[in-house]
Design a protein around this motif. Structure first.
Motif, mmCIF file in Angstrom:
data_model
loop_
_atom_site.group_PDB
_atom_site.id
_atom_site.type_symbol
_atom_site.label_atom_id
_atom_site.label_comp_id
_atom_site.label_asym_id
_atom_site.label_seq_id
_atom_site.Cartn_x
_atom_site.Cartn_y
_atom_site.Cartn_z
ATOM 1 N N ILE A 1 0.874 -1.088 0.198
ATOM 2 C CA ILE A 1 -0.153 -0.071 -0.011
ATOM 3 C C ILE A 1 0.893 1.364 0.196
ATOM 4 N N ASP A 2 1.714 1.324 0.982
ATOM 5 C CA ASP A 2 2.629 2.409 1.082
ATOM 6 C C ASP A 2 3.481 2.707 -0.213
ATOM 7 N N MET A 3 4.063 1.871 -0.763
ATOM 8 C CA MET A 3 4.906 2.115 -1.884
ATOM 9 C C MET A 3 4.073 2.540 -3.222
ATOM 10 N N TYR A 4 2.775 1.778 -3.530
ATOM 11 C CA TYR A 4 2.006 2.492 -4.580
ATOM 12 C C TYR A 4 1.611 4.036 -4.099
ATOM 13 N N ALA A 5 1.137 4.197 -2.869
ATOM 14 C CA ALA A 5 0.739 5.634 -2.290
ATOM 15 C C ALA A 5 2.016 6.695 -2.771
ATOM 16 N N ILE A 6 3.061 6.279 -2.297
ATOM 17 C CA ILE A 6 3.958 7.124 -2.424
ATOM 18 C C ILE A 6 4.470 7.345 -4.179
ATOM 19 N N GLN A 7 4.478 6.496 -4.912
ATOM 20 C CA GLN A 7 4.813 6.513 -6.171
ATOM 21 C C GLN A 7 3.687 7.390 -7.041
ATOM 22 N N THR A 8 2.417 7.039 -6.431
ATOM 23 C CA THR A 8 1.255 7.843 -7.053
ATOM 24 C C THR A 8 1.374 9.326 -6.748
ATOM 25 N N GLY A 9 1.613 9.201 -5.509
ATOM 26 C CA GLY A 9 1.884 10.911 -5.112
ATOM 27 C C GLY A 9 2.745 11.576 -5.807
ATOM 28 N N THR A 10 3.900 10.838 -5.898
ATOM 29 C CA THR A 10 5.131 11.536 -6.561
ATOM 30 C C THR A 10 4.819 12.001 -8.019
ATOM 31 N N ALA A 11 4.175 11.100 -8.369
ATOM 32 C CA ALA A 11 3.810 11.449 -9.935
ATOM 33 C C ALA A 11 2.533 12.669 -9.869
ATOM 34 N N GLN A 12 1.942 12.784 -9.032
ATOM 35 C CA GLN A 12 0.928 13.945 -8.785
ATOM 36 C C GLN A 12 1.591 15.407 -8.405
ATOM 37 N N ASP A 13 2.853 15.068 -7.937
ATOM 38 C CA ASP A 13 3.691 16.221 -7.540
ATOM 39 C C ASP A 13 4.541 16.744 -8.393
ATOM 40 N N VAL A 14 4.732 15.841 -9.533
ATOM 41 C CA VAL A 14 5.557 16.162 -10.752
ATOM 42 C C VAL A 14 4.430 16.991 -11.780
ATOM 43 N N SER A 15 3.426 16.548 -11.567
ATOM 44 C CA SER A 15 2.213 17.274 -12.603
ATOM 45 C C SER A 15 1.865 18.496 -11.890
ATOM 46 N N PHE A 16 1.776 18.695 -10.545
ATOM 47 C CA PHE A 16 1.563 19.900 -9.882
ATOM 48 C C PHE A 16 2.716 21.054 -10.156
ATOM 49 N N LEU A 17 4.174 20.459 -10.154
ATOM 50 C CA LEU A 17 5.186 21.191 -10.295
ATOM 51 C C LEU A 17 5.048 21.955 -11.857
ATOM 52 N N ILE A 18 4.646 21.001 -12.692
ATOM 53 C CA ILE A 18 4.816 21.464 -14.155
ATOM 54 C C ILE A 18 3.681 22.587 -14.283
ATOM 55 N N ASP A 19 2.866 22.569 -13.542
ATOM 56 C CA ASP A 19 1.559 23.768 -13.457
ATOM 57 C C ASP A 19 2.347 24.921 -12.764
ATOM 58 N N PHE A 20 3.065 24.927 -11.934
ATOM 59 C CA PHE A 20 3.456 26.034 -11.218
ATOM 60 C C PHE A 20 5.161 26.666 -11.325
ATOM 61 N N LEU A 21 5.839 25.826 -11.802
ATOM 62 C CA LEU A 21 7.252 26.002 -11.776
ATOM 63 C C LEU A 21 7.522 27.122 -13.096
ATOM 64 N N PRO A 22 7.129 27.319 -13.979
ATOM 65 C CA PRO A 22 7.153 28.447 -14.857
ATOM 66 C C PRO A 22 6.946 29.668 -14.274
ATOM 67 N N SER A 23 5.863 29.968 -13.513
ATOM 68 C CA SER A 23 5.536 31.147 -12.734
ATOM 69 C C SER A 23 6.659 31.569 -11.709
ATOM 70 N N TYR A 24 7.342 30.530 -11.079
ATOM 71 C CA TYR A 24 8.048 30.680 -9.981
ATOM 72 C C TYR A 24 9.449 30.957 -10.669
ATOM 73 N N LEU A 25 9.892 30.291 -11.789
ATOM 74 C CA LEU A 25 11.297 30.343 -12.337
ATOM 75 C C LEU A 25 11.497 31.500 -13.225
ATOM 76 N N PHE A 26 10.430 31.753 -13.854
ATOM 77 C CA PHE A 26 10.600 32.813 -14.860
ATOM 78 C C PHE A 26 9.221 33.611 -14.855
ATOM 79 N N PRO A 27 8.919 34.485 -13.865
ATOM 80 C CA PRO A 27 7.970 35.278 -13.417
ATOM 81 C C PRO A 27 7.746 36.552 -14.637
ATOM 82 N N ASN A 28 8.734 36.899 -15.231
ATOM 83 C CA ASN A 28 8.647 38.036 -16.149
ATOM 84 C C ASN A 28 8.648 37.191 -17.671
ATOM 85 N N GLY A 29 8.565 35.754 -17.768
ATOM 86 C CA GLY A 29 8.883 35.292 -19.097
ATOM 87 C C GLY A 29 10.232 35.394 -19.538
#
Length: 307
Positions: free
Chosen positions: A124-152
């Protein structure tokens, strides 16, 4: 603001061998995100490819830094002969319940005969962690452009994901779930969790069922796992179509043996615009070998930075 790109103050030796890339930590909604770049490698107008590099079970982002350095060294050697290549950023994070995010150390353990080490909820734990990590990656794809390059300041042209062991499992899930990730390198990972964990349970003489694999977990795996996707289909129902995937495994791997991945990997259809490479390295167990790392860097270079 994250600073990447050409600097008139960069030292001439900044492209030499064995030099560490620039590291900056950006906190995104409370999640520390380590961002590595080779400052001065390209001009500001050059597009940027961003790759997540995910660690293994019981590992951490910190322990991946040697691999980050080695990838940049390999890329740097190639860049000197190719001035038109895109830039590269490598991102590392602690997977859930790892590193600075550790809450319960036992939850990262496997099945052991010793009571003090045994984790009955391993599956249970291993599948929950890897699934959660995949969600973290997609979450960061949403937000990293704004954090890294706020002025484009720079244009992120593409997203990649690579991972070792548990990070390799997560990479397969990212490739299935996020259409923005077109290039993936699962290393000693597996796209078929039910086959992998069933073999592991049998090896420990445990039932492939409750309480070790609850019915609700099996239902989730059969619905959400990469192996549950229509990965052989030739139409848009196949989430892997058009993706470029390098599968790296060790022939002597006993923890995530290639036999658990073989059916999915061999039948995986990436279509005419995709690419699938599979390397099973003889004499290597459950490890990211130097040869694997070189192949990963070569794939990043050929399929992302100069493609």
């Amino acid at each position: 603001m994250f600073k990447l790109g050409h600097s008139k103050h960069a030292a001439p030796e900044s492209h030499g061998k064995n030099l560490k890339p620039h590291k900056e930590t950006v906190v995104v909604a409370g999640l520390p995100v380590n961002v590595f770049s080779d400052r001065g490698a390209t001009k500001p107008e050059t597009p940027v490819a961003v790759m997540f590099l995910l660690h293994g079970r019981t590992g951490s982002a910190k322990r991946m830094e040697t691999y980050v350095n080695d990838v940049f060294e390999e890329i740097r050697a190639r860049r000197s002969a190719h001035k038109g290549a895109q830039d590269l950023i490598i991102v590392t994070i602690d997977q859930r319940n790892h590193g600075a995010r550790m809450v319960d150390e036992r939850a990262n353990m496997g099945w052991f005969p010793e009571p003090e080490k045994n984790n009955e909820r391993h599956a249970i734990d291993m599948y929950a962690i890897q699934t959660g990590t995949a969600q973290d990656v997609s979450f960061l794809i949403d937000f990293l452009p704004s954090y890294l390059f706020p002025n484009g300041e720079r244009t992120i042209s593409q997203w990649l994901c690579a991972g070792k062991s548990l990070g390799g499992h997560s990479t397969w899930i990212v490739l299935k779930n996020d259409p923005r990730v077109k290039i993936g390198i699962p290393i000693i990972g597996c796209p078929d969790y039910l086959t992998l964990i069933s073999k592991r349970a049998k090896a420990h003489k445990l039932p492939v069922g409750p309480p070790y694999l609850p019915d609700s977990l099996i239902e989730l795996i059969r619905r959400a796992d990469p192996a549950a996707a229509p990965y052989t289909a030739t139409d848009e129902s196949n989430p892997f179509l058009g993706k470029k995937i390098l599968v790296l495994s060790g022939q002597d791997d006993k923890i995530a043996p290639f036999s658990s991945s073989k059916e999915v990997v061999e039948k995986l259809n990436v279509g005419k615009h995709g690419l699938k490479e599979v390397i099973v390295e003889p004499g290597v167990g459950h490890d990211l070998s130097p040869a694997m790392l070189k192949e990963a860097a070569r794939f990043i270079w050929e399929q992302a930075l100069v493609a």
